[in-house]
Design an enzyme around this catalytic site. Structure first.
Site, short mmCIF file in Angstrom:
data_model
loop_
_atom_site.label_atom_id
_atom_site.label_comp_id
_atom_site.label_asym_id
_atom_site.label_seq_id
_atom_site.Cartn_x
_atom_site.Cartn_y
_atom_site.Cartn_z
N CYS A 226 0.34 -31.86 3.70
CA CYS A 226 -0.12 -31.58 5.10
C CYS A 226 -1.21 -30.46 5.21
CB CYS A 226 1.03 -30.98 5.85
SG CYS A 226 2.46 -32.26 5.95
N HIS A 361 0.44 -23.52 11.67
CA HIS A 361 0.66 -24.43 10.85
C HIS A 361 1.85 -25.04 12.00
CE1 HIS A 361 1.26 -27.87 8.33
NE2 HIS A 361 2.25 -27.44 8.10
N HIS A 401 3.05 -33.71 14.52
CA HIS A 401 2.69 -33.14 13.16
C HIS A 401 1.73 -34.45 12.76
CE1 HIS A 401 1.94 -31.64 9.26
NE2 HIS A 401 3.24 -31.05 9.05
#
Length: 944
Positions: A226, A361, A401
């Protein structure tokens, strides 16, 4: 290079080799409910939640959903962020259509985003422009792509055919039935062919871009889970900074939201059962996964300036780190993340104490958010031990996400926030997670878009972006607003293109019908649905949106408001069904116009079938009268006023900046940090009430609205204000400049606040003056005061049926009782003194002295004064004296409006918060007046 890094010995930030500042000069991308970057920013700024149920374009939730997280081969989530179907034309990129089935979506849409980014930077051809030349051999493509692409799953699944066959044979299925079943299963999956191998490879996402766009620099992809897109950005910055590449396209690509990816996150487990990511919130229960593609074009800052590139923002540093040995390969580690943060700020030569926006994040998982927040708090507190200064949030609350594209989504969001000077919101916040103790940290959660004021310390606006990946990969970027050394063209508004206005004009009804007919036909046309391929009005393709915008622009160029017949319609480009409805109404209107007799009286056009709710407006004959602008006074203010326009128009923000510079702390009162309890909300609202705060705030937003009107060249022939509103009215008339307005507003607010304090002191500590709004005929109010001998004055003559009484508190109490006896509605106003009465006469002296230091010019249009209900004088000293004495004199607003009407003014535009004055005008003039409020919130108020 100078540095504002902290010199405190407590800061352990380590030295990093400085890197050339890197400019972001172009952007391209696709995200949920956003087919381009403009759509993406519109959704971010407006706080649009793009998380949806799993669409038919992806997979059937019913086949795999089970609310039990332990159910094998099932997911407990059925919501996420999904890309909308894109009308991809392979011929635009020279791709044979017969290879599409064997080419992963990431490779195809990656091409779209990369070309869009180059076009945005001015280095790719687009209609009307061939694009600027550049060294293609020194243009690199470095992207973040995680693992295998989605195409691997069906191609790999086909290889289970021996298992299918054996299973069927063991169950006694005949050979013929087995072959039929095998054939049916295989037909539901993509078949292997010669293009399958390159079509499923992640690295070919970059390779195909380099191939189709003819770029000769490095092309590769990197996988840091990620954190992939910021990892790719890191490598691209190294290439550009070193000179190996002169330009780089970088970012992240992820179109992988199939059941396989849902299963990966379900069995970790990391998904939110509700399907919503709530970063740093007390109710956070996991993340929501999304798809997205985000790309930026990078150049060295000095090269971008040399080439006159448009610069969105500057990347000052990008820190990286690994967690090292830890308890789990995928457990987040605060210490490891903190290393990346320290490296980034050291490399940038910037202190965390100067960062005012942090795009975290922020996945919404409890362990992840706690670890990340702990690292951020440690590093930021090392730089500054006290205070709260940084808005923290995550775009994952809106789009989910997006995995390998998560960092690029955050980077683009932060760069656009800097470019447009807006603090963007994070959604789905109820209250901060109490375990984080956010109230004692440097951070606060921002839940609505707010204008981003220039930092008081004088440095550019700054933001930071984090992205972390499984395996302990940590990345943190530091961005800075681009401030050119020399003045450049005025920045454009953040216009999102979702609304267009078409305007038509003609000499006769028949000619107007002819002009309307092509629009009715065009808007009635339906495009094929991307899924069903049947005609549908549900969605509008980007190319059609562009064509609507072009036609609307052309219509506005030829429009004449002097023409006898006029038609205006508002086109909402995100609402396909609304456009179809408009097409039907326009067709009916055209037929009706053609049917009118040639000598039809234009006064009878109300008989035509026009429904204003559809956004269609018809005008005939001469404009009913001249236009006057009206500016409200104190009492109309509220927290957040003008917030929406301030996030779109740079002219509005310029007005705010002037106010913030004049009144320290005003930004926090006008646009306060989010409040989570009713008590906090009341406290925030009360902070804007004091006169010395409210009046500069009103001056700022009134000037902001006026600047927006001026951008669109809205004509007006006279102005008036209610009480305080005379200051911005004088500014609109050209008698006072912006700096003078803010100086006068601050001086007026202070003089009135001081007078109120003196009034309170003379009243032995109690409020000695008060004001009472009364709904009653003014003549009867005058008669009551005369007959009752109550020592108050009718301070605001607002309309024939509304006035405000002002005077000593005990006298106002008597007046209130007298009004109640007559059955009149009366309401106490929240004021500090009896304004516009002799009670505050002493305020005129200091205010007059302050006005004497301000230069007034002669008004360019008439300014109607409250005190005289006639025009302002033209000499500076006389203007100052009239303004100063106004504080203790009644406001004759009704007479002012009547004066304007008698002078031929019939259209009144209220420039400021709420719609109070619009109501007073209608109350005064009846149906003969046309009123327009720029901020018709419907809230009631009374200005003074």
């Amino acid at each position: 290079m100078t540095s504002d890094m902290p010199t405190s010995p407590q800061s352990p930030l380590t030295a990093e080799s400085p890197m050339h500042p890197i400019a972001i000069i172009g952007m391209g991308g696709l995200f949920p409910k956003a087919l381009n970057i403009r759509d993406f920013w519109r959704n971010v700024r407006n706080g649009v939640d793009t998380i949806t149920e799993i669409p038919a374009t992806h997979w059937r939730a019913g086949d795999y959903f089970n609310p039990d997280p332990s159910a094998p081969d099932m997911t407990y989530s059925r919501r996420g962020g999904f890309l909308s179907p894109y009308p991809f034309d392979p011929l635009e990129f020279g791709i044979p259509p017969n290879v599409l089935e064997a080419t992963d979506t990431s490779q195809l849409l990656g091409l779209v985003a990369a070309r869009a980014a180059l076009m945005d930077a001015g280095y790719a051809s687009q209609p009307g422009s061939p694009g600027k030349p550049f060294n293609r051999d020194k243009a690199s493509v470095i992207l973040g792509v995680t693992g295998a692409l989605e195409l691997v799953i069906p191609l790999g699944a086909r290889l289970s055919h021996p298992l299918w066959r054996k299973s069927l044979e063991k169950e006694g299925v005949t050979e013929a039935q087995t072959e039929a079943v095998m054939r049916r299963i295989s037909e539901g999956m993509v078949a292997w062919q010669e293009n399958s191998f390159p079509g499923l490879l992640g690295n070919v996402v970059a390779g195909r871009i380099a191939n189709r766009l003819d770029l000769g620099g490095t092309n590769c992809v990197v996988d840091a889970a990620c954190g992939s897109s910021l990892s790719a950005t890191h490598l691209a910055m190294l290439e550009v900074s070193s000179g190996k590449a002169e330009m780089a396209i970088t970012g992240g690509v992820d179109t992988f939201n199939d059941i396989f990816m849902f299963m990966c996150f379900s069995k970790t487990p990391a998904l939110s059962p509700s399907g919503d990511a709530r970063p740093f919130d007390a109710t956070a229960d996991g993340t929501s996964i999304g798809e997205g593609i985000g790309m930026v074009v990078l150049k060295r800052l000095d090269a971008a300036e040399r080439d006159n590139d448009r610069i969105y923002a500057v990347i000052k540093g990008l820190g990286t780190s690994s967690d090292g040995r830890f308890k789990s390969i995928y457990a987040p580690r605060s210490d490891g993340q903190a290393k990346a943060l320290r490296a980034a700020y050291s490399q940038a030569g910037i202190s965390p104490s100067t960062i005012e926006l942090l795009e975290a994040h922020g996945t919404g998982t409890k362990a992840g958010d706690l670890a990340e927040f702990g690292a951020l708090k440690d590093v930021y507190r090392e730089a500054k031990a006290e205070g709260r200064w940084c808005a923290i949030g995550s775009v994952k609350s809106q789009i989910g996400h997006t995995k390998s594209a998560a960092g690029s989504a955050g980077l683009i969001k932060a760069a656009l926030a800097l470019h447009h000077q807006v603090l963007p919101p994070t959604l789905k916040i109820t209250a901060p997670n109490p375990k984080m103790e956010m109230e004692s940290s440097p951070f606060y959660l921002n839940t609505e878009a707010r204008p981003w004021p220039a930092p008081a310390a004088g440095h550019p606006r700054r933001a930071a972006v984090s992205a972390f990946g499984f395996g302990g990969s940590n990345f943190h970027a530091v961005l800075e607003e681009y401030v050119p050394a020399q003045a450049v063209a005025k920045p454009e508004p953040a216009w999102d293109g979702s609304v267009e206005i078409a305007t038509l004009s003609a000499a006769t009804a028949a000619e107007l019908a002819v002009a309307i007919e092509p629009w009715a036909k065009f808007l009635s046309e339906a495009e094929p649905d991307p899924v069903t391929r049947t005609p549908s009005h549900a969605t509008i393709s980007p190319s059609r949106m562009a064509e609507i915008s072009r036609r609307a622009w052309e219509s506005r160029q030829s429009f004449s408001n002097a023409a006898p017949w006029r038609c205006v319609f508002v086109l909402r480009l995100l609402e396909g069904e609304s456009l179809a409805k408009q097409a039907t109404q326009l067709k009916g209107l055209s037929v009706s116009l053609r049917a009118l007799p040639a000598a039809q009286d234009v006064a009878r056009v109300q008989l035509l079938p026009v429904d204003p709710s559809s956004g269609i407006y018809l005008g005939t004959g001469n404009v009913p009268g001249k236009v006057a602008l009206l500016f409200p006074g104190q009492g109309s203010q509220y927290t957040g006023m003008g917030r929406e326009l301030s996030t779109i128009f740079p002219e509005f923000r310029e007005a705010l900046e002037a106010a913030f510079a004049k009144v320290p702390g005003l930004h926090g009162k006008l646009y306060p940090e989010p409040a989570y309890t009713e008590e906090d909300k009341r406290r925030a609202a009360a902070s804007l009430t004091p006169t010395d705060i409210a009046q500069p705030a009103l001056a700022a937003v009134s000037l902001g609205w006026l600047n927006v009107l001026n951008r669109f060249a809205v004509p007006f022939e006279a102005v008036a204000g209610h009480s305080f509103g005379e200051l911005p009215a004088l500014t609109a008339a050209g008698a006072l400049d912006a700096a003078g307005l803010m100086a006068a507003a601050a001086a007026r607010g202070k003089a009135m606040a001081d007078a109120a304090e003196a009034s309170i002191s003379s009243g032995s500590g109690s409020k000695a003056g008060a004001m009472l709004a009364v709904r009653a005929p003014l003549q009867e109010l005058d008669a009551m005061l005369e007959s009752e001998k109550i020592p108050v004055i009718l301070a605001n003559r607002n309309s024939p049926r509304q006035g405000v009484l002002s005077g000593p508190a005990d006298a106002i109490a008597l007046a209130e009782a007298a009004c109640a006896k007559r059955g009149w509605t009366a309401r106490r106003l929240e004021v500090a003194a009896a304004f516009h009465s002799p009670e505050v006469a002493e305020a005129a002296t200091p205010f007059g002295e302050a006005l004497g230091k301000i230069s007034f010019g002669a008004p360019k249009v008439p300014v109607i004064a409250n005190t005289t209900a006639s025009g302002y004088p033209s000499e500076s000293g006389e203007i100052s004296q009239l303004l100063a004495n106004q504080l203790a004199k009644p406001v004759r607003f009704t007479e002012s409006v009547q004066h304007l009407a008698e002078s031929g003014h019939a259209v009144f535009i209220e420039v400021g918060p709420k719609a109070v004055l619009s109501g007073l005008v209608r109350d005064t003039l009846g149906n003969s007046a046309r009123t327009i409020s720029l901020n018709a919130s419907g809230a009631k108020g009374c200005s003074f």
